[in-house]
Scaffold this motif. Structure first.
Motif, PDB file in Angstrom:
ATOM      1  N   PHE A 127     -17.055  26.323 -50.633  1.00  0.00           N
ATOM      2  CA  PHE A 127     -16.614  26.480 -49.252  1.00  0.00           C
ATOM      3  C   PHE A 127     -15.121  26.768 -49.184  1.00  0.00           C
ATOM      4  N   ILE A 128     -14.368  26.311 -50.153  1.00  0.00           N
ATOM      5  CA  ILE A 128     -12.948  26.691 -50.233  1.00  0.00           C
ATOM      6  C   ILE A 128     -12.854  28.214 -50.348  1.00  0.00           C
ATOM      7  N   GLU A 129     -13.742  28.804 -51.142  1.00  0.00           N
ATOM      8  CA  GLU A 129     -13.776  30.266 -51.265  1.00  0.00           C
ATOM      9  C   GLU A 129     -14.105  30.912 -49.922  1.00  0.00           C
ATOM     10  N   VAL A 130     -15.007  30.332 -49.160  1.00  0.00           N
ATOM     11  CA  VAL A 130     -15.360  30.872 -47.835  1.00  0.00           C
ATOM     12  C   VAL A 130     -14.147  30.833 -46.915  1.00  0.00           C
ATOM     13  N   ILE A 131     -13.405  29.735 -46.925  1.00  0.00           N
ATOM     14  CA  ILE A 131     -12.199  29.651 -46.099  1.00  0.00           C
ATOM     15  C   ILE A 131     -11.200  30.728 -46.517  1.00  0.00           C
ATOM     16  N   PHE A 132     -11.030  30.911 -47.814  1.00  0.00           N
ATOM     17  CA  PHE A 132     -10.106  31.940 -48.304  1.00  0.00           C
ATOM     18  C   PHE A 132     -10.561  33.332 -47.870  1.00  0.00           C
ATOM     19  N   ARG A 133     -11.849  33.598 -47.980  1.00  0.00           N
ATOM     20  CA  ARG A 133     -12.366  34.913 -47.560  1.00  0.00           C
ATOM     21  C   ARG A 133     -12.172  35.129 -46.063  1.00  0.00           C
ATOM     22  N   ALA A 134     -12.388  34.091 -45.270  1.00  0.00           N
ATOM     23  CA  ALA A 134     -12.164  34.191 -43.820  1.00  0.00           C
ATOM     24  C   ALA A 134     -10.690  34.453 -43.541  1.00  0.00           C
ATOM     25  N   TRP A 135      -9.811  33.740 -44.236  1.00  0.00           N
ATOM     26  CA  TRP A 135      -8.365  33.952 -44.083  1.00  0.00           C
ATOM     27  C   TRP A 135      -7.993  35.408 -44.394  1.00  0.00           C
ATOM     28  N   LYS A 136      -8.542  35.949 -45.473  1.00  0.00           N
ATOM     29  CA  LYS A 136      -8.254  37.342 -45.840  1.00  0.00           C
ATOM     30  C   LYS A 136      -8.728  38.316 -44.762  1.00  0.00           C
ATOM     31  N   ARG A 137      -9.895  38.069 -44.195  1.00  0.00           N
ATOM     32  CA  ARG A 137     -10.428  38.955 -43.155  1.00  0.00           C
ATOM     33  C   ARG A 137      -9.579  38.898 -41.895  1.00  0.00           C
ATOM     34  N   VAL A 138      -9.154  37.708 -41.508  1.00  0.00           N
ATOM     35  CA  VAL A 138      -8.297  37.564 -40.330  1.00  0.00           C
ATOM     36  C   VAL A 138      -6.939  38.228 -40.597  1.00  0.00           C
ATOM     37  N   LYS A 139      -6.393  37.997 -41.771  1.00  0.00           N
ATOM     38  CA  LYS A 139      -5.093  38.577 -42.123  1.00  0.00           C
ATOM     39  C   LYS A 139      -5.159  40.101 -42.149  1.00  0.00           C
ATOM     40  N   ALA A 140      -6.253  40.657 -42.648  1.00  0.00           N
ATOM     41  CA  ALA A 140      -6.419  42.116 -42.688  1.00  0.00           C
ATOM     42  C   ALA A 140      -6.409  42.714 -41.281  1.00  0.00           C
ATOM     43  N   ARG A 141      -6.751  41.901 -40.297  1.00  0.00           N
ATOM     44  CA  ARG A 141      -6.755  42.334 -38.898  1.00  0.00           C
ATOM     45  C   ARG A 141      -5.452  41.951 -38.204  1.00  0.00           C
ATOM     46  N   GLU A 142      -4.441  41.594 -39.026  1.00  0.00           N
ATOM     47  CA  GLU A 142      -3.112  41.205 -38.541  1.00  0.00           C
ATOM     48  C   GLU A 142      -3.157  39.961 -37.660  1.00  0.00           C
ATOM     49  N   GLY A 143      -4.072  39.053 -38.000  1.00  0.00           N
ATOM     50  CA  GLY A 143      -4.200  37.798 -37.280  1.00  0.00           C
ATOM     51  C   GLY A 143      -3.751  36.638 -38.144  1.00  0.00           C
ATOM     52  N   LYS A 144      -4.095  35.439 -37.690  1.00  0.00           N
ATOM     53  CA  LYS A 144      -3.751  34.222 -38.418  1.00  0.00           C
ATOM     54  C   LYS A 144      -4.929  33.268 -38.418  1.00  0.00           C
ATOM     55  N   LEU A 145      -5.093  32.562 -39.524  1.00  0.00           N
ATOM     56  CA  LEU A 145      -6.060  31.486 -39.649  1.00  0.00           C
ATOM     57  C   LEU A 145      -5.295  30.289 -40.184  1.00  0.00           C
ATOM     58  N   VAL A 146      -5.417  29.144 -39.507  1.00  0.00           N
ATOM     59  CA  VAL A 146      -4.764  27.913 -39.937  1.00  0.00           C
ATOM     60  C   VAL A 146      -5.768  26.774 -39.911  1.00  0.00           C
ATOM     61  N   LEU A 147      -5.403  25.672 -40.542  1.00  0.00           N
ATOM     62  CA  LEU A 147      -6.245  24.475 -40.586  1.00  0.00           C
ATOM     63  C   LEU A 147      -5.567  23.347 -39.828  1.00  0.00           C
ATOM     64  N   CYS A 148      -6.364  22.397 -39.357  1.00  0.00           N
ATOM     65  CA  CYS A 148      -5.787  21.196 -38.756  1.00  0.00           C
ATOM     66  C   CYS A 148      -6.689  20.001 -39.035  1.00  0.00           C
ATOM     67  N   GLY A 149      -6.103  18.814 -38.888  1.00  0.00           N
ATOM     68  CA  GLY A 149      -6.864  17.575 -39.048  1.00  0.00           C
ATOM     69  C   GLY A 149      -7.437  17.371 -40.429  1.00  0.00           C
ATOM     70  N   VAL A 150      -6.745  17.838 -41.448  1.00  0.00           N
ATOM     71  CA  VAL A 150      -7.272  17.786 -42.821  1.00  0.00           C
ATOM     72  C   VAL A 150      -7.295  16.336 -43.316  1.00  0.00           C
ATOM     73  N   ALA A 156      -1.888  23.136 -34.056  1.00  0.00           N
ATOM     74  CA  ALA A 156      -2.405  24.327 -34.729  1.00  0.00           C
ATOM     75  C   ALA A 156      -2.467  25.516 -33.778  1.00  0.00           C
ATOM     76  N   VAL A 157      -2.892  25.281 -32.539  1.00  0.00           N
ATOM     77  CA  VAL A 157      -2.954  26.375 -31.540  1.00  0.00           C
ATOM     78  C   VAL A 157      -1.550  26.917 -31.297  1.00  0.00           C
ATOM     79  N   ARG A 158      -0.562  26.020 -31.150  1.00  0.00           N
ATOM     80  CA  ARG A 158       0.828  26.486 -30.990  1.00  0.00           C
ATOM     81  C   ARG A 158       1.282  27.245 -32.230  1.00  0.00           C
ATOM     82  N   GLY A 159       0.971  26.704 -33.410  1.00  0.00           N
ATOM     83  CA  GLY A 159       1.399  27.319 -34.661  1.00  0.00           C
ATOM     84  C   GLY A 159       0.800  28.683 -34.923  1.00  0.00           C
ATOM     85  N   VAL A 160      -0.455  28.870 -34.572  1.00  0.00           N
ATOM     86  CA  VAL A 160      -1.118  30.145 -34.824  1.00  0.00           C
ATOM     87  C   VAL A 160      -0.631  31.232 -33.865  1.00  0.00           C
TER      88      VAL A 160
END
Length: 115
Positions: A59-82, A108-112
């Protein structure tokens, strides 16, 4: 897994555990998260891990893949409450050096939203 909107940000609240041993739950979460990362507008995503006690390496790989997809669209993905065990997994895999972590959803909403 629940998806909510906070202002113009998607907040995805994950469940208690994600590991390959529960294949059906893992597959459903993977599909939903990756599809959302590719389609949400704007591409601003917070993954809320406040209820998540365990993340398997797959699932760490899934989070990384999601991050890459969001970043490719010039967006941001962040985590909270870890949670502590998840934080250790993030440190071990060095995902914490790529994906920003915040204390709670509001931070996280402010940060993203910061360009």
């Amino acid at each position: 897994m629940d998806i909510a909107r906070h202002q113009n940000v998607s907040v995805i609240a994950l469940d208690t555990a994600y590991e390959a041993l529960d294949q059906a739950k893992f597959d459903a979460a993977q599909s939903m998260l990756l599809e959302h990362a590719e389609t949400v507008e704007p591409a601003l995503v917070v993954l809320d891990l406040s209820k998540t006690a365990y993340l398997g390496s797959a699932f760490i790989e899934v989070i990384f893949r999601a991050w890459k997809r969001v970043k490719a669209r010039e967006g941001k993905l962040v985590l909270c409450g870890v949670q502590p065990l998840c934080a250790e997994v993030l440190r071990t895999t060095r995902l914490d050096s790529v994906v920003a972590c915040f204390a709670d959803v509001e931070a996280a909403v402010r940060g993203v939203q910061i360009a």
